[in-house]
Design a protein around this motif. Structure first.
Motif, PDB file in Angstrom:
ATOM      1  N   SER A  33      13.881  47.645  59.101  1.00 19.92           N
ATOM      2  CA  SER A  33      15.239  47.780  59.652  1.00 19.92           C
ATOM      3  C   SER A  33      16.238  46.904  58.893  1.00 19.92           C
ATOM      4  CB  SER A  33      15.240  47.416  61.135  1.00 19.92           C
ATOM      5  OG  SER A  33      14.777  46.097  61.267  1.00 19.92           O
ATOM      6  N   ARG A  34      15.726  45.963  58.059  1.00 25.32           N
ATOM      7  CA  ARG A  34      16.649  45.086  57.347  1.00 25.32           C
ATOM      8  C   ARG A  34      16.904  45.542  55.907  1.00 25.32           C
ATOM      9  NH1 ARG A  34      15.245  39.387  56.344  1.00 25.32           N
ATOM     10  NH2 ARG A  34      17.163  38.536  55.510  1.00 25.32           N
ATOM     11  N   CYS A  35      15.817  45.917  55.190  1.00 27.54           N
ATOM     12  CA  CYS A  35      16.038  46.242  53.767  1.00 27.54           C
ATOM     13  C   CYS A  35      15.668  47.681  53.429  1.00 27.54           C
ATOM     14  CB  CYS A  35      15.248  45.278  52.879  1.00 27.54           C
ATOM     15  SG  CYS A  35      13.476  45.542  52.977  1.00 27.54           S
ATOM     16  N   LEU A  39      10.123  45.039  60.839  1.00 22.73           N
ATOM     17  CA  LEU A  39      10.543  44.307  59.639  1.00 22.73           C
ATOM     18  C   LEU A  39       9.400  44.284  58.645  1.00 22.73           C
ATOM     19  CD1 LEU A  39      12.327  41.101  61.052  1.00 22.73           C
ATOM     20  CD2 LEU A  39      13.411  43.058  59.938  1.00 22.73           C
ATOM     21  N   SER A  50      11.055  40.592  54.645  1.00 25.86           N
ATOM     22  CA  SER A  50      12.138  40.289  55.574  1.00 25.86           C
ATOM     23  C   SER A  50      11.678  39.253  56.594  1.00 25.86           C
ATOM     24  CB  SER A  50      12.594  41.557  56.298  1.00 25.86           C
ATOM     25  OG  SER A  50      13.177  42.428  55.368  1.00 25.86           O
ATOM     26  N   ALA A  60      13.591  35.817  56.708  1.00 31.11           N
ATOM     27  CA  ALA A  60      14.330  35.566  57.953  1.00 31.11           C
ATOM     28  C   ALA A  60      13.920  34.226  58.533  1.00 31.11           C
ATOM     29  CB  ALA A  60      14.068  36.678  58.956  1.00 31.11           C
TER      30      ALA A  60
END
Ligand SMILES: Nc1ncnc2c1ncn2[C@@H]1O[C@H](COP(=O)(O)OP(=O)(O)OP(=O)(O)O)[C@@H](O)[C@H]1O
Length: 312
Positions: A288-290, A298, A302, A306
């Motif tokens: 969902s981040r990259c 994730l 990430s 994070a």
């Protein structure tokens, strides 16, 4: 007592007994048999179609060195072309020497080589930086798992960069058997359910990957490298002693002492254990981040970056 005659050519003295079959062969006949078996694995599994541009994951170690050499021998018959792709994880005191071996191989075999680095691909992160950031957190033993995830992504990037249609890696039967044991010991039903096939067709838009040495034992890979006088890098990664894989390796050695076919038996068991497609866990989705392939919300990178930000 003189060595027995080679059972294949009946001309030379045997230089070895094949670990699984006990067959006595001279060095030349052993190498011919080894190459024929890899050719059979590739053809029977339809791993590399004619016209494929194949990125060989080149670590400088014995397996990928043997793989590149054998595929170079077989390339005219398979109708494929080869590119070497090496990943620089940023591990000081280890990767530089291994990369030097890959450069010597590329020059000797006249194969194009591309090196991709974690630092360039992952916002300056190297494995040394990841190891420093996880030291003392109880997660440092997961370094190898994490590195494996990043290497997969880096190899994919490198392969795309050189226009490859397929990726091959040098995993041998012992590597695969260790992975099966690790999946059992961790209770990783998802990975066990996917089975131990010779490769993947390329889930989620990824390039197809395969392991042409997956049915070859580690001992025979070493013997092949010896008889073909291959130059490779044989030191262990500085982070490997912390890895769980070491315990699986030890266990496999004990099993092999009682049953020489243990590694191959485990590889075949994993294939048989693969569940029917409908019962398999869902294929990986996107982080969902990259946006990279991830089996959870994730991806591993990430997660680490994070938690690092939280510490700063
Ligand atoms: N840094 C790297 N660059 C490119 N490919 C790699 C790299 N590390 C590993 N691979 C690929 O993954 C396979 C299995 O990785 P593993 O960690 O067992 O490698 P190794 O022990 O360093 O070397 P080898 O398996 O070649 O003897 C290798 O055979 C190779 O094809």
């Amino acid at each position: 007592m003189p060595a027995p005659q080679c059972v294949s050519c009946h001309a030379a003295r045997a230089a070895l007994r094949r670990p699984r079959s006990g067959q006595a062969l001279c060095g030349a006949c052993f190498c011919t048999a080894f190459e024929a078996e890899v050719l059979h694995t590739v053809l029977a599994g339809r791993l590399l179609p004619p016209g494929a541009v194949v990125a060989v994951g080149a670590s400088g170690g014995k397996d990928s060195t043997v793989l590149a050499h054998v595929l170079r021998e077989l390339a005219p018959r398979l109708g494929v072309s080869l590119r070497l792709v090496a990943v620089d994880e940023g591990i000081s005191g280890y990767r530089d020497a291994a990369l030097a071996a890959v450069r010597r191989q590329a020059a000797r075999w006249d194969l194009p080589l591309t090196v991709v680095a974690y630092a360039d691909l992952f916002g300056g992160w190297t494995m040394d930086a990841v190891a420093r950031s996880t030291a003392g957190s109880g997660r440092s033993r997961a370094c190898c798992t994490f590195c494996g995830v990043l290497r997969r992504r880096a190899l994919e990037e490198g392969a795309r960069l050189v226009g490859a249609t397929h990726i091959v890696t040098g995993h041998n039967a012992d590597d695969m058997a260790e992975t099966v044991l690790m999946n059992f010991l961790r209770g990783d039903a998802g990975r066990l359910a996917r089975g131990g096939g010779l490769g993947s067709r390329g889930e989620g838009g990824a390039l197809p990957r395969c392991r042409p040495l997956q049915l070859a034992s580690q001992k025979e890979v070493v013997l092949y490298a010896h008889f073909r006088r291959l130059d490779y890098f044989s030191e262990e990664c500085v982070y490997a002693p912390e890895a769980f894989r070491g315990h699986a390796r030890h266990l496999l050695k004990l099993l092999e002492a009682a049953r020489p076919s243990a590694a191959l038996d485990l590889v075949h068991s994993a294939e048989r254990l693969a569940l029917a497609p409908a019962a398999r866990p869902p294929p990986p989705g996107a982080c969902s981040r990259c946006g990279a392939l991830a089996s959870r919300a994730l991806c591993q990178l990430s997660l680490v970056t994070a938690s690092r930000r939280r510490h700063i």
